[in-house]
Motif scaffolding. Structure first.
Motif, PDB file in Angstrom:
ATOM      1  N   GLY A  34      43.344  53.809  60.913  1.00 45.09           N
ATOM      2  CA  GLY A  34      42.888  54.616  59.782  1.00 45.09           C
ATOM      3  C   GLY A  34      43.399  54.093  58.449  1.00 45.09           C
ATOM      4  O   GLY A  34      42.676  54.073  57.448  1.00 45.09           O
ATOM      5  N   LEU A  35      44.662  53.659  58.422  1.00 47.01           N
ATOM      6  CA  LEU A  35      45.234  53.100  57.194  1.00 47.01           C
ATOM      7  C   LEU A  35      44.542  51.788  56.822  1.00 47.01           C
ATOM      8  O   LEU A  35      44.234  51.550  55.647  1.00 47.01           O
ATOM      9  CB  LEU A  35      46.736  52.876  57.368  1.00 47.01           C
ATOM     10  N   LEU A  36      44.269  50.967  57.814  1.00 48.97           N
ATOM     11  CA  LEU A  36      43.568  49.706  57.562  1.00 48.97           C
ATOM     12  C   LEU A  36      42.154  49.966  57.057  1.00 48.97           C
ATOM     13  O   LEU A  36      41.678  49.304  56.127  1.00 48.97           O
ATOM     14  CB  LEU A  36      43.539  48.865  58.840  1.00 48.97           C
ATOM     15  N   GLU A  37      41.503  50.951  57.624  1.00 49.83           N
ATOM     16  CA  GLU A  37      40.161  51.331  57.184  1.00 49.83           C
ATOM     17  C   GLU A  37      40.181  51.755  55.709  1.00 49.83           C
ATOM     18  O   GLU A  37      39.314  51.354  54.926  1.00 49.83           O
ATOM     19  CB  GLU A  37      39.639  52.463  58.062  1.00 49.83           C
ATOM     20  N   GLU A  38      41.161  52.564  55.317  1.00 53.82           N
ATOM     21  CA  GLU A  38      41.294  52.983  53.900  1.00 53.82           C
ATOM     22  C   GLU A  38      41.409  51.774  52.984  1.00 53.82           C
ATOM     23  O   GLU A  38      40.740  51.693  51.954  1.00 53.82           O
ATOM     24  CB  GLU A  38      42.562  53.829  53.709  1.00 53.82           C
ATOM     25  N   ALA A  39      42.290  50.840  53.348  1.00 51.82           N
ATOM     26  CA  ALA A  39      42.538  49.678  52.498  1.00 51.82           C
ATOM     27  C   ALA A  39      41.298  48.794  52.381  1.00 51.82           C
ATOM     28  O   ALA A  39      40.960  48.331  51.284  1.00 51.82           O
ATOM     29  CB  ALA A  39      43.714  48.881  53.051  1.00 51.82           C
ATOM     30  N   ILE A  40      40.613  48.580  53.485  1.00 53.74           N
ATOM     31  CA  ILE A  40      39.415  47.727  53.451  1.00 53.74           C
ATOM     32  C   ILE A  40      38.314  48.380  52.621  1.00 53.74           C
ATOM     33  O   ILE A  40      37.639  47.710  51.835  1.00 53.74           O
ATOM     34  CB  ILE A  40      38.936  47.390  54.875  1.00 53.74           C
ATOM     35  N   LYS A  41      38.133  49.680  52.752  1.00 54.05           N
ATOM     36  CA  LYS A  41      37.116  50.371  51.938  1.00 54.05           C
ATOM     37  C   LYS A  41      37.426  50.226  50.453  1.00 54.05           C
ATOM     38  O   LYS A  41      36.522  49.988  49.645  1.00 54.05           O
ATOM     39  CB  LYS A  41      37.038  51.843  52.331  1.00 54.05           C
ATOM     40  N   GLN A  42      38.695  50.344  50.077  1.00 51.02           N
ATOM     41  CA  GLN A  42      39.078  50.162  48.672  1.00 51.02           C
ATOM     42  C   GLN A  42      38.789  48.739  48.196  1.00 51.02           C
ATOM     43  O   GLN A  42      38.306  48.532  47.086  1.00 51.02           O
ATOM     44  CB  GLN A  42      40.556  50.482  48.473  1.00 51.02           C
ATOM     45  N   ALA A  43      39.106  47.758  49.055  1.00 53.96           N
ATOM     46  CA  ALA A  43      38.860  46.365  48.682  1.00 53.96           C
ATOM     47  C   ALA A  43      37.369  46.101  48.492  1.00 53.96           C
ATOM     48  O   ALA A  43      36.963  45.427  47.538  1.00 53.96           O
ATOM     49  CB  ALA A  43      39.434  45.427  49.744  1.00 53.96           C
ATOM     50  N   LEU A  44      36.549  46.639  49.384  1.00 57.36           N
ATOM     51  CA  LEU A  44      35.106  46.466  49.247  1.00 57.36           C
ATOM     52  C   LEU A  44      34.587  47.134  47.979  1.00 57.36           C
ATOM     53  O   LEU A  44      33.754  46.560  47.261  1.00 57.36           O
ATOM     54  CB  LEU A  44      34.379  47.013  50.478  1.00 57.36           C
ATOM     55  N   ASP A  45      35.077  48.344  47.691  1.00 57.32           N
ATOM     56  CA  ASP A  45      34.672  49.037  46.466  1.00 57.32           C
ATOM     57  C   ASP A  45      35.053  48.234  45.229  1.00 57.32           C
ATOM     58  O   ASP A  45      34.249  48.069  44.307  1.00 57.32           O
ATOM     59  CB  ASP A  45      35.306  50.434  46.388  1.00 57.32           C
ATOM     60  N   GLU A  46      36.289  47.736  45.197  1.00 56.76           N
ATOM     61  CA  GLU A  46      36.746  46.954  44.047  1.00 56.76           C
ATOM     62  C   GLU A  46      35.916  45.696  43.855  1.00 56.76           C
ATOM     63  O   GLU A  46      35.618  45.288  42.730  1.00 56.76           O
ATOM     64  CB  GLU A  46      38.223  46.570  44.221  1.00 56.76           C
ATOM     65  N   ALA A  47      35.508  45.074  44.970  1.00 65.11           N
ATOM     66  CA  ALA A  47      34.723  43.842  44.904  1.00 65.11           C
ATOM     67  C   ALA A  47      33.241  44.101  44.650  1.00 65.11           C
ATOM     68  O   ALA A  47      32.481  43.171  44.387  1.00 65.11           O
ATOM     69  CB  ALA A  47      34.883  43.059  46.208  1.00 65.11           C
ATOM     70  N   GLY A  48      32.820  45.370  44.768  1.00 65.93           N
ATOM     71  CA  GLY A  48      31.401  45.680  44.607  1.00 65.93           C
ATOM     72  C   GLY A  48      30.572  45.234  45.798  1.00 65.93           C
ATOM     73  O   GLY A  48      29.386  44.931  45.660  1.00 65.93           O
ATOM     74  N   LEU A  49      31.193  45.198  46.963  1.00 69.16           N
ATOM     75  CA  LEU A  49      30.502  44.777  48.182  1.00 69.16           C
ATOM     76  C   LEU A  49      30.269  45.958  49.112  1.00 69.16           C
ATOM     77  O   LEU A  49      30.978  46.965  49.037  1.00 69.16           O
ATOM     78  CB  LEU A  49      31.343  43.727  48.929  1.00 69.16           C
ATOM     79  N   THR A  50      29.294  45.820  49.995  1.00 70.47           N
ATOM     80  CA  THR A  50      29.060  46.819  51.035  1.00 70.47           C
ATOM     81  C   THR A  50      29.440  46.211  52.381  1.00 70.47           C
ATOM     82  O   THR A  50      29.573  44.986  52.509  1.00 70.47           O
ATOM     83  CB  THR A  50      27.585  47.261  51.091  1.00 70.47           C
ATOM     84  N   ASN A  51      29.559  47.060  53.373  1.00 69.40           N
ATOM     85  CA  ASN A  51      29.878  46.584  54.716  1.00 69.40           C
ATOM     86  C   ASN A  51      28.806  45.630  55.243  1.00 69.40           C
ATOM     87  O   ASN A  51      29.100  44.746  56.046  1.00 69.40           O
ATOM     88  CB  ASN A  51      30.086  47.752  55.671  1.00 69.40           C
ATOM     89  N   LYS A  52      27.583  45.777  54.814  1.00 71.45           N
ATOM     90  CA  LYS A  52      26.487  44.923  55.281  1.00 71.45           C
ATOM     91  C   LYS A  52      26.588  43.495  54.735  1.00 71.45           C
ATOM     92  O   LYS A  52      25.963  42.578  55.264  1.00 71.45           O
ATOM     93  CB  LYS A  52      25.127  45.512  54.907  1.00 71.45           C
ATOM     94  N   GLN A  53      27.366  43.295  53.681  1.00 74.06           N
ATOM     95  CA  GLN A  53      27.532  41.964  53.094  1.00 74.06           C
ATOM     96  C   GLN A  53      28.687  41.191  53.735  1.00 74.06           C
ATOM     97  O   GLN A  53      28.883  40.023  53.429  1.00 74.06           O
ATOM     98  CB  GLN A  53      27.767  42.089  51.592  1.00 74.06           C
TER      99      GLN A  53
END
Length: 144
Positions: free
Chosen positions: A28-47
């Motif tokens: 769960g903690l790793l999921e939080e961090a990755i979601k933040q990184a994707l948001d900051e980068a302007g990327l989606t999970n599909k990319q």
């Protein structure tokens, strides 16, 4: 590998809540961090088509669990277990995967919950009697 300068970039970073986080697993903690990184980068999970992670020692194939939870269909993924070198190794593997044409956008992550498991609460609701630094799968047990 060819010259790496100006070919690769870290485009987003994220961190989970730090300290004792009740009720949230390392995953769960790793999921939080990755979601933040994707948001900051302007990327989606599909990319994302690559995933290199490190987590608790008792979770086998963590990269598959992370990919499943985040909806990432990676063509290149692995879980590292190289102690303190895992984080920089994740970045090196990401660069190598991109350079080899195995992926174009790779997420690297690290997630542990040992702080939450090791800091026994002072309130009476917390029934733990001792710090739990060792995952259950690695604790010694009787055989026979």
């Amino acid at each position: 590998m060819s010259n790496l300068r100006d070919k690769y970039a870290i485009v987003g970073t994220g961190k989970s809540r730090l300290g004792r986080v009740e009720g949230v697993s390392a995953l769960g903690l790793l999921e939080e961090a990755i979601k933040q990184a994707l948001d900051e980068a302007g990327l989606t999970n599909k990319q994302i088509d690559g995933l290199v992670v490190r987590g608790p020692d008792d979770l086998y194939s963590l990269h598959q669990l992370v990919g499943q939870r985040l909806g990432i269909n990676a063509s290149f993924s692995t879980t590292l277990d190289n102690g303190g070198a895992s984080q920089i190794l994740a970045v090196a593997l990401a660069v190598m995967a991109i350079d080899a044409g195995l992926a174009t956008t790779v997420v690297c992550g690290y997630g542990r919950d040992s702080w939450s498991r090791s800091n026994v609460g002072k309130d009476k609701k917390d029934k733990r009697q001792e710090p739990n630094l060792i995952p259950d799968a690695q604790r010694p047990r009787e055989h026979g």
